[in-house]
Every structure is written in C-alpha cells, then in structure tokens.
Design an enzyme around this catalytic site. Structure first.
Site, PDB file in Angstrom:
ATOM      1  N   GLN A 216       2.830  10.013   1.424  1.00 55.24           N
ATOM      2  CA  GLN A 216       4.187   9.454   1.505  1.00 55.24           C
ATOM      3  C   GLN A 216       5.091   9.876   0.353  1.00 55.24           C
ATOM      4  O   GLN A 216       6.302   9.711   0.424  1.00 55.24           O
ATOM      5  CB  GLN A 216       4.125   7.915   1.547  1.00 55.24           C
ATOM      6  CG  GLN A 216       3.545   7.367   2.829  1.00 55.24           C
ATOM      7  CD  GLN A 216       3.416   5.863   2.762  1.00 55.24           C
ATOM      8  OE1 GLN A 216       2.480   5.350   2.187  1.00 55.24           O
ATOM      9  NE2 GLN A 216       4.366   5.151   3.332  1.00 55.24           N
TER      10      GLN A 216
ATOM     11  N   GLY B 274       0.827  -1.195   0.000  1.00 58.06           N
ATOM     12  CA  GLY B 274       0.000   0.000   0.000  1.00 58.06           C
ATOM     13  C   GLY B 274       0.865   1.250   0.000  1.00 58.06           C
ATOM     14  O   GLY B 274       2.014   1.212   0.460  1.00 58.06           O
TER      15      GLY B 274
ATOM     16  N   CYS C  75       5.976  -0.343   7.011  1.00 58.63           N
ATOM     17  CA  CYS C  75       5.590   0.881   6.320  1.00 58.63           C
ATOM     18  C   CYS C  75       6.764   1.334   5.453  1.00 58.63           C
ATOM     19  O   CYS C  75       7.906   1.301   5.916  1.00 58.63           O
ATOM     20  CB  CYS C  75       5.247   1.957   7.354  1.00 58.63           C
ATOM     21  SG  CYS C  75       4.815   3.544   6.642  1.00 58.63           S
ATOM     22  N   LEU C  76       6.475   1.754   4.227  1.00 59.19           N
ATOM     23  CA  LEU C  76       7.562   2.177   3.328  1.00 59.19           C
ATOM     24  C   LEU C  76       8.242   3.455   3.830  1.00 59.19           C
ATOM     25  O   LEU C  76       9.339   3.777   3.391  1.00 59.19           O
ATOM     26  CB  LEU C  76       7.039   2.362   1.900  1.00 59.19           C
ATOM     27  CG  LEU C  76       6.569   1.076   1.201  1.00 59.19           C
ATOM     28  CD1 LEU C  76       6.003   1.387  -0.179  1.00 59.19           C
ATOM     29  CD2 LEU C  76       7.690   0.052   1.095  1.00 59.19           C
TER      30      LEU C  76
ATOM     31  N   HIS D 231      -2.399   7.497   7.014  1.00 57.96           N
ATOM     32  CA  HIS D 231      -1.392   8.375   6.388  1.00 57.96           C
ATOM     33  C   HIS D 231      -2.043   9.655   5.863  1.00 57.96           C
ATOM     34  O   HIS D 231      -1.495  10.746   6.005  1.00 57.96           O
ATOM     35  CB  HIS D 231      -0.720   7.682   5.201  1.00 57.96           C
ATOM     36  CG  HIS D 231       0.470   6.846   5.560  1.00 57.96           C
ATOM     37  ND1 HIS D 231       1.565   7.360   6.214  1.00 57.96           N
ATOM     38  CD2 HIS D 231       0.747   5.532   5.337  1.00 57.96           C
ATOM     39  CE1 HIS D 231       2.466   6.383   6.376  1.00 57.96           C
ATOM     40  NE2 HIS D 231       1.987   5.274   5.872  1.00 57.96           N
TER      41      HIS D 231
ATOM     42  N   HIS E 138      -4.357   1.467   7.345  1.00 58.42           N
ATOM     43  CA  HIS E 138      -3.008   2.049   7.498  1.00 58.42           C
ATOM     44  C   HIS E 138      -2.831   3.242   6.548  1.00 58.42           C
ATOM     45  O   HIS E 138      -2.322   4.301   6.952  1.00 58.42           O
ATOM     46  CB  HIS E 138      -1.983   0.941   7.219  1.00 58.42           C
ATOM     47  CG  HIS E 138      -0.546   1.358   7.243  1.00 58.42           C
ATOM     48  ND1 HIS E 138       0.363   0.833   8.129  1.00 58.42           N
ATOM     49  CD2 HIS E 138       0.155   2.241   6.468  1.00 58.42           C
ATOM     50  CE1 HIS E 138       1.561   1.380   7.912  1.00 58.42           C
ATOM     51  NE2 HIS E 138       1.465   2.232   6.906  1.00 58.42           N
ATOM     52  N   GLU E 139      -3.275   3.093   5.301  1.00 63.33           N
ATOM     53  CA  GLU E 139      -3.085   4.167   4.311  1.00 63.33           C
ATOM     54  C   GLU E 139      -4.000   5.365   4.582  1.00 63.33           C
ATOM     55  O   GLU E 139      -3.602   6.509   4.378  1.00 63.33           O
ATOM     56  CB  GLU E 139      -3.295   3.643   2.883  1.00 63.33           C
ATOM     57  CG  GLU E 139      -2.398   2.481   2.465  1.00 63.33           C
ATOM     58  CD  GLU E 139      -0.923   2.658   2.766  1.00 63.33           C
ATOM     59  OE1 GLU E 139      -0.447   3.807   2.793  1.00 63.33           O
ATOM     60  OE2 GLU E 139      -0.253   1.642   3.017  1.00 63.33           O
TER      61      GLU E 139
HETATM   62 ZN    ZN Z   1       2.782   3.376   5.804  1.00 61.16          ZN
END
Ligand code: ZN
Length: 196
Positions: free
Chosen positions: A51, A46, A115-116, A161, A157-158
C-alpha cells in the site's frame, strides 16, 4: 520517522505480488516504523507494504484499540463485539511481521471491513475466525501465534494485499461493481496533505 503516502484504488501497484524478505536490515526496520506511524496517523489497524508502493512481504498491525473499546461499542469505529476475543488479548501489539504466512485456520466470521486504500468505503467480508500465523519479527527471528478477533481479520486482509488481492475481490461481482462505480462517481474524501 516519516509519514508515507498510501496508494488508493485503482492504483495498479496495489495488484503487485510482494517479494519475500530475505533478511532484516536497518532500512527495513525504519520502513516498518514509518508504516506504523502512517497507519496510526490514518487511524488504521493494519497496513501492508504494498500500500505504500514497496512490494515486499511486510505488514504492520495494531488492533489494541478494539479491546479497549469493547465495553463502549456504540462509539467504536471498529465495533468488533461480534468477533471472538479469547486469543487476541494475549498478543502484544503493535505487530511488525515480515513474510507472514497463515499456517492453519478455522471457523468463519463476517465483518464490515474498511481499507486505507479505499478511504471511507466499507463492505462485509467473510473470513476465517481463528488463524495461526508464522512470520519473521523485526529481529529476524521466526515467530508463530494464534489469534482471533479483529487482529485475525486484519492479518488476513493485509496478507491479501501482499498477494495483490483487495477486499473488494471477496465481494459478489454485483457488489464489487457497485462499490467501484461509487468510487468512480464520488471519489475519496479530501484529506490534509500527507507530508513526506
Ligand atoms: Zn487494506
């Protein structure tokens, strides 16, 4: 197509609340495609526009590898066997969601999330098990669906963000502090240069 640079914690831009998208245009469609490409390149499931330093309500997701690897869970990076998989099987992925909203939720799961924006760090987070999502697709059409599995965790999660919230905010203050200190001390693994 182009690969985008992903912001890493503690970049303050990760705390910006993203703005609603009023209408889809070719530039936004291209951005979404670039996000999908970047997400896959980084082996993520995701990615939120926040991000990549675009504070707009847009996310991409693709957890289909989770389903393929269910029978082979020892080697799966996303060992999701603890998650219910009834609804997610019927959802066509990858997903591009503008203005995603959670209409309802039920149940509870604990899953070890990564998480990226925190490469190589993981922590157990408690989330809803099943969610009903409403969003606008790439064609500007309103869609809604119910999902469970890793896709449910991923979308929650997204959306966090997009609200400037990070997965460490779900941890106890002690655990969050420990993780932040580890990042300060060890940093992130060096990766090959991301091309633009
Ligand atoms: Zn993340």
């Amino acid at each position: 197509m182009a690969l985008l640079e992903i912001l890493k914690f503690p970049d303050p831009r990760l705390r910006i609340k993203a703005k609603t998208v009023s209408s889809i245009n070719p530039k936004l469609k291209q951005l979404a495609q670039n996000m999908l490409e970047t997400m896959k390149h980084e082996n993520g499931v995701g990615l939120a526009a926040t991000q990549i330093a675009q504070p707009i309500r847009l996310l991409t997701a693709d957890t289909s590898s989770e389903l393929q690897e269910l029978n082979n869970d020892e080697n799966s990076r996303y060992s999701a066997s603890s998650l219910k998989q009834d609804l997610v099987r019927h959802i066509k992925q990858p997903l591009i969601l503008f203005n995603p909203e959670i209409l309802s939720h039920s149940g509870q799961v604990i899953y070890s999330e990564g998480c990226l924006s925190f490469p190589s760090y993981y922590a157990d987070v408690k989330r809803a098990e099943v969610i009903e999502v409403k969003a606008m697709n790439e064609q500007g059409k309103e869609i809604s669906f119910k999902t469970d599995g890793l896709l449910s965790v991923c979308i929650q999660h997204e959306i966090d963000h997009l609200n400037g919230k990070l997965f460490i905010d779900h941890l106890s203050p002690i655990k969050a502090k420990k993780l932040k200190e580890e990042i300060k001390k060890n940093g992130y693994p060096t990766r090959k240069q991301v091309k633009n």
